[in-house]
Design an enzyme around this catalytic site. Structure first.
Site, PDB file in Angstrom:
ATOM      1  N   GLU A   1      49.916  75.504  38.390  1.00 17.48           N
ATOM      2  CA  GLU A   1      48.331  75.150  38.668  1.00 17.48           C
ATOM      3  C   GLU A   1      48.260  75.818  39.822  1.00 17.48           C
ATOM      4  O   GLU A   1      46.646  74.330  40.330  1.00 17.48           O
ATOM      5  CB  GLU A   1      48.109  73.565  37.528  1.00 17.48           C
ATOM      6  CG  GLU A   1      48.214  73.911  36.691  1.00 17.48           C
ATOM      7  CD  GLU A   1      47.086  75.434  35.481  1.00 17.48           C
ATOM      8  OE1 GLU A   1      46.818  76.753  36.210  1.00 17.48           O
ATOM      9  OE2 GLU A   1      47.609  75.754  33.776  1.00 17.48           O
TER      10      GLU A   1
ATOM     11  N   GLU B   1      52.315  87.632  40.243  1.00 17.78           N
ATOM     12  CA  GLU B   1      53.380  88.680  40.364  1.00 17.78           C
ATOM     13  C   GLU B   1      54.548  87.840  41.257  1.00 17.78           C
ATOM     14  O   GLU B   1      54.449  86.341  41.164  1.00 17.78           O
ATOM     15  CB  GLU B   1      52.247  89.554  40.346  1.00 17.78           C
ATOM     16  CG  GLU B   1      51.648  90.284  39.426  1.00 17.78           C
ATOM     17  CD  GLU B   1      50.876  91.379  39.982  1.00 17.78           C
ATOM     18  OE1 GLU B   1      49.833  91.912  39.050  1.00 17.78           O
ATOM     19  OE2 GLU B   1      51.082  91.787  41.413  1.00 17.78           O
TER      20      GLU B   1
ATOM     21  N   ARG C   1      68.280  44.097  31.460  1.00 22.11           N
ATOM     22  CA  ARG C   1      69.416  44.179  32.591  1.00 22.11           C
ATOM     23  C   ARG C   1      69.696  42.846  33.457  1.00 22.11           C
ATOM     24  O   ARG C   1      68.786  42.115  34.029  1.00 22.11           O
ATOM     25  CB  ARG C   1      69.460  45.053  33.685  1.00 22.11           C
ATOM     26  CG  ARG C   1      70.527  45.086  34.808  1.00 22.11           C
ATOM     27  CD  ARG C   1      71.751  45.564  33.638  1.00 22.11           C
ATOM     28  NE  ARG C   1      73.014  46.070  35.003  1.00 22.11           N
ATOM     29  CZ  ARG C   1      74.278  46.142  34.754  1.00 22.11           C
ATOM     30  NH1 ARG C   1      74.535  46.349  33.461  1.00 22.11           N
ATOM     31  NH2 ARG C   1      74.845  46.631  35.716  1.00 22.11           N
TER      32      ARG C   1
ATOM     33  N   GLY D   1      69.731  52.560  38.065  1.00 23.52           N
ATOM     34  CA  GLY D   1      70.889  52.456  39.318  1.00 23.52           C
ATOM     35  C   GLY D   1      71.898  53.256  38.439  1.00 23.52           C
ATOM     36  O   GLY D   1      71.208  54.497  38.261  1.00 23.52           O
ATOM     37  N   GLY D   2      73.150  53.002  38.185  1.00 21.61           N
ATOM     38  CA  GLY D   2      74.265  54.571  37.711  1.00 21.61           C
ATOM     39  C   GLY D   2      73.551  54.718  36.413  1.00 21.61           C
ATOM     40  O   GLY D   2      74.366  56.174  36.215  1.00 21.61           O
TER      41      GLY D   2
ATOM     42  N   ALA E   1      52.984  87.901  44.538  1.00 25.14           N
ATOM     43  CA  ALA E   1      51.400  87.632  44.527  1.00 25.14           C
ATOM     44  C   ALA E   1      51.330  86.358  43.202  1.00 25.14           C
ATOM     45  O   ALA E   1      51.380  86.217  42.520  1.00 25.14           O
ATOM     46  CB  ALA E   1      50.708  88.615  42.924  1.00 25.14           C
ATOM     47  N   GLY E   2      51.697  85.116  43.820  1.00 21.32           N
ATOM     48  CA  GLY E   2      51.265  84.170  43.323  1.00 21.32           C
ATOM     49  C   GLY E   2      50.441  83.335  43.833  1.00 21.32           C
ATOM     50  O   GLY E   2      49.466  82.815  43.646  1.00 21.32           O
ATOM     51  N   SER E   3      50.293  82.136  44.503  1.00 20.79           N
ATOM     52  CA  SER E   3      48.748  81.410  44.518  1.00 20.79           C
ATOM     53  C   SER E   3      47.978  82.417  45.517  1.00 20.79           C
ATOM     54  O   SER E   3      46.937  82.343  45.528  1.00 20.79           O
ATOM     55  CB  SER E   3      49.500  80.893  46.748  1.00 20.79           C
ATOM     56  OG  SER E   3      49.961  79.547  45.834  1.00 20.79           O
TER      57      SER E   3
END
Length: 379
Positions: free
Chosen positions: A364, A129, A269, A340-341, A132-134
């Site tokens: 979880e 909620e 590469r 890399g990029g 109210a999580g954990s």
């Protein structure tokens, strides 16, 4: 990169082969497009259900696969390596089937479980909620008995499959404060007064809708109370350990995909006249990535074997979830670095995998909660 899997039966080996075939042909080619558009792949889930993948750890008498948890987690890993959204969706649905299978009445099981396990009905869990999580025992959503129904009022948060689910396990307060006052109601998705809100704008797994569910006088028949009143918290906690291993398997699959991509790129590469994988700095980085993936896989499957043999596995599940999801965050981040990029662009999936990995450290039970579970087991 080939993964060596030690599977218990020929049937399990065939199942892994089918999962790999479907994942390569149906999931991998669609992942980027669906994630870009934020579209839930409902038909793919239905197809996977008809192929037997949405009820793997449940008994065959109800249409499930009758497979050990170890085999189910191997399948989740394979699917997650191609598309995390789909693997996570199967994981969510599998947990949503748990309350009815564990504590539902025979008539309701016979009526609903075959379509649940066959993928025709998609499930969701409403536990958290806004406040109210954990601390799930602090939930305030209430169900009041009224004739042949319960009337639900409150707001649930962070509901995966919100708006696309066909049924919701609504954990709510039917009694006093604390865990003993919580029950579980199985609400059809089209229940009047069960109102999915706008999906959250997430940084990853965009194809899977996550939203609040507002319950405004929603009426659920009394026969859809799962188990006895006050058993809801125990049902939720009973699914949690399996849920942690499911997320651990998803993390291993995601990291394996990132490792394979990074190794493939490093082989092709070239810089200074040779493939970059031959430079020790990069080669050692890839070696560490490969070792971490293998270690996480072993930890997840070891905990699954404990459960399959009837042993306690709660602490080992917490260890596996903690290590595997932290590992996935490191490995996907390192994969971006190897590219890399290019790793920072959407032309390669590495940046998406890095964003998705972050979610797995949160769901979880956050990894801080896992450390709390583990530390308490040591005292």
């Amino acid at each position: 990169m080939r993964v060596h899997r030690f599977l218990p039966t020929d049937e399990a080996r065939q199942l892994i082969g089918l999962a790999t075939e479907i994942a390569d042909a149906e999931l991998a080619p669609r992942a980027a497009d669906f994630e870009e558009r934020g579209e839930y792949p409902r038909e793919l889930l239905r197809m996977l259900g008809r192929s037997g993948f949405l009820g793997l750890p449940y008994p065959q008498e109800y249409g499930g696969g009758g497979q050990p948890l170890e085999v189910y987690l191997n399948v989740l890993e394979i699917l997650a390596a191609r598309w995390l959204c789909v693997a996570q969706s199967i994981h969510i649905h599998t947990l949503a089937c748990h309350p009815l299978h564990a504590a539902g009445g025979d008539a309701l099981r016979k009526e609903l479980l075959p379509d649940m396990l066959g993928g025709e009905l998609l499930g969701a869990n409403c536990i958290s909620e806004p406040a109210a999580g954990s601390d799930a025992a602090a939930m305030t959503t209430r169900a009041v008995a009224d004739g042949d129904d319960y009337v639900l009022d409150g707001t649930k948060a962070w509901v995966s499959h919100a708006g696309v689910a066909d049924f919701y396990n609504v954990y709510c307060r039917t009694g006093g404060s604390g865990p003993a006052g919580i029950s579980c109601l199985l609400a059809p998705g089209d229940t009047p007064g069960l109102l999915p809100q706008s999906p959250e704008r997430k940084m990853g797994v965009s194809a899977s809708p996550t939203a609040q569910i507002v319950l405004d006088g929603a009426r659920v028949p009394r026969e859809r109370l799962i188990g006895r009143p006050g058993r809801g918290f125990l049902l939720a906690m009973g699914a949690m350990d399996i849920g942690r291993l499911g997320i651990g398997a998803c993390a291993v699959g995601l990291a394996q995909a990132a490792l394979d991509c990074a190794v493939g790129y490093a082989k092709e590469r070239e810089q200074f006249g040779q493939p970059v994988i031959e430079f020790q700095g990069l080669g050692f980085l890839l070696a560490d990535m490969a070792t971490q993936v293998a270690a996480a896989r072993s930890l997840v499957l070891s905990a699954a074997r404990l459960r399959d043999s009837g042993e306690r596995f709660s602490t080992e599940a917490a260890k596996a979830k903690l290590f595997a999801t932290d590992m996935a965050m490191r490995v996907t981040t390192d994969a971006v670095q190897v590219l890399g990029g290019y790793g920072y662009t959407k032309d390669f999936p590495a940046e998406r995998w890095m964003r998705e990995a972050k979610l797995l450290q949160i769901v979880e039970g956050t990894n801080q909660i896992q450390r709390l579970v583990i530390s308490r087991s040591l005292s």
